[in-house]
Design a protein around this motif. Sequence first.
Motif, PDB file in Angstrom:
ATOM      1  N   GLY A   1      33.591  44.077  24.819  1.00  0.00           N
ATOM      2  CA  GLY A   1      33.690  43.958  26.269  1.00  0.00           C
ATOM      3  C   GLY A   1      34.251  42.608  26.657  1.00  0.00           C
ATOM      4  O   GLY A   1      34.417  41.717  25.819  1.00  0.00           O
TER       5      GLY A   1
ATOM      6  N   ASP B   1      33.817  38.203  31.236  1.00  0.00           N
ATOM      7  CA  ASP B   1      33.381  38.086  32.634  1.00  0.00           C
ATOM      8  C   ASP B   1      32.458  39.257  32.963  1.00  0.00           C
ATOM      9  O   ASP B   1      32.890  40.283  33.499  1.00  0.00           O
ATOM     10  CB  ASP B   1      34.606  38.069  33.559  1.00  0.00           C
ATOM     11  N   TRP B   2      31.190  39.105  32.604  1.00  0.00           N
ATOM     12  CA  TRP B   2      30.225  40.196  32.797  1.00  0.00           C
ATOM     13  C   TRP B   2      28.849  39.599  33.041  1.00  0.00           C
ATOM     14  O   TRP B   2      28.439  38.666  32.347  1.00  0.00           O
ATOM     15  CB  TRP B   2      30.187  41.094  31.563  1.00  0.00           C
ATOM     16  N   TYR B   3      28.119  40.132  34.027  1.00  0.00           N
ATOM     17  CA  TYR B   3      26.814  39.557  34.357  1.00  0.00           C
ATOM     18  C   TYR B   3      25.669  40.571  34.326  1.00  0.00           C
ATOM     19  O   TYR B   3      24.502  40.194  34.241  1.00  0.00           O
ATOM     20  CB  TYR B   3      26.857  38.906  35.752  1.00  0.00           C
TER      21      TYR B   3
ATOM     22  N   GLY C   1      29.635  36.574  28.036  1.00  0.00           N
ATOM     23  CA  GLY C   1      29.946  37.884  28.580  1.00  0.00           C
ATOM     24  C   GLY C   1      29.255  39.005  27.834  1.00  0.00           C
ATOM     25  O   GLY C   1      28.105  38.895  27.411  1.00  0.00           O
ATOM     26  N   CYS C   2      29.973  40.100  27.649  1.00  0.00           N
ATOM     27  CA  CYS C   2      29.385  41.315  27.079  1.00  0.00           C
ATOM     28  C   CYS C   2      28.818  41.103  25.681  1.00  0.00           C
ATOM     29  O   CYS C   2      27.705  41.545  25.378  1.00  0.00           O
ATOM     30  CB  CYS C   2      30.442  42.416  27.041  1.00  0.00           C
TER      31      CYS C   2
ATOM     32  N   CYS D   1      33.211  47.933  27.246  1.00  0.00           N
ATOM     33  CA  CYS D   1      33.205  47.493  28.644  1.00  0.00           C
ATOM     34  C   CYS D   1      34.590  46.970  29.015  1.00  0.00           C
ATOM     35  O   CYS D   1      35.299  46.416  28.173  1.00  0.00           O
ATOM     36  CB  CYS D   1      32.169  46.393  28.854  1.00  0.00           C
TER      37      CYS D   1
ATOM     38  N   GLN E   1      34.196  47.292  35.376  1.00  0.00           N
ATOM     39  CA  GLN E   1      33.594  46.197  36.140  1.00  0.00           C
ATOM     40  C   GLN E   1      32.834  46.730  37.358  1.00  0.00           C
ATOM     41  O   GLN E   1      31.776  46.216  37.712  1.00  0.00           O
ATOM     42  CB  GLN E   1      34.694  45.229  36.605  1.00  0.00           C
TER      43      GLN E   1
ATOM     44  N   GLN F   1      28.943  47.560  37.469  1.00  0.00           N
ATOM     45  CA  GLN F   1      27.890  46.549  37.504  1.00  0.00           C
ATOM     46  C   GLN F   1      27.197  46.548  38.861  1.00  0.00           C
ATOM     47  O   GLN F   1      27.816  46.810  39.894  1.00  0.00           O
ATOM     48  CB  GLN F   1      28.472  45.152  37.250  1.00  0.00           C
TER      49      GLN F   1
END
Length: 319
Positions: A205, A208-210, A239-240, A287, A312, A315
């Motif tokens: 992934g 940039d993932w939260y 990130g992921c 992701c 994205q 999320q």
Amino acid sequence: MKNTVTNLSDLGAFYREQIEAPGFDAAFGEQNGMGQLSVHDEPMATEMPDPDAARGAMEMIIGTVFDLLRGTRMEEFGRDIAWGIVNSFHVTSQRIEKREDEAGKKLGDMARAFDPSEIYAVELEETQRICQTLMDCREAMEAMRDYAGEIFRVETGRPFSTARGSRASSGLTASQIDARDFLAARASKRREQFAPTGPVVIFSGGTDWYDHELLWKALDETHARVPHMVLATTAQNKGCDQIAHAWAASRDVKTVRFTLNRALGKRAGFHRNEQLMNLKPVHAVVCEGSGIQANLLSRVQEAGVPHHAFAQRHQRTAA
């Protein structure tokens, strides 16, 4: 951990509530009454460190760094200092393992070239004692590294990862294995700790993932269906992948980290996708990230591999 504790006893008690280490004490067992680390040393009846004292030392060494800097303008650097301390235990355990392997090779060579002489018998006994002593020391060092790494995880929310190479667990935490070690072990039938058996689940992934809950839920569902899974990731530190590594540490799932081969230039990411697919995964979690993830998802779909795919937009809105 947010609050500063008032004394080291409270700090240790807090960590022991958060960390399960059932095999810690056993790692400090002594297989022989006499220990010897090299042919230049005399056998000595010294004992291994006390496991309770070792546990307390890890809590004090690692925990005090975080507690000292917590709430100060230097708090950000506590993680770097603690990582370096944990990594020093890892590097030392690797050095011990190398010496153990050398002693083991010598022992094997001697066993295949039997000599009935007394000199041979004395040397064989000495070599076996050295090999056993080094193994005892390595297991204890790995146990301390893993416990210190768990303190690091409790404090930062991230599992301890080495800068390069593998961290094959002593049994206290999930192993994180470098892809190069994993592939070499599969080819040469090396020890199980570097070639974990079990169905492979691949994960990739973007950075940039939260929304960690979304990914933890998907991984928990996969783990329930594939309880003996090995998680193969694309080895990014944020990130992921960072979320997946934290999940694996909490669930005691072994991970294999496939880093990019920078020598391949722009092909590196696609080559890594090929490596992941060559593992014949039984499931995939992909992701949205870059074209690399899009390519991997396409390969997964073409191969008919069961998968979770997240964009994205899936999320939850960040608080």
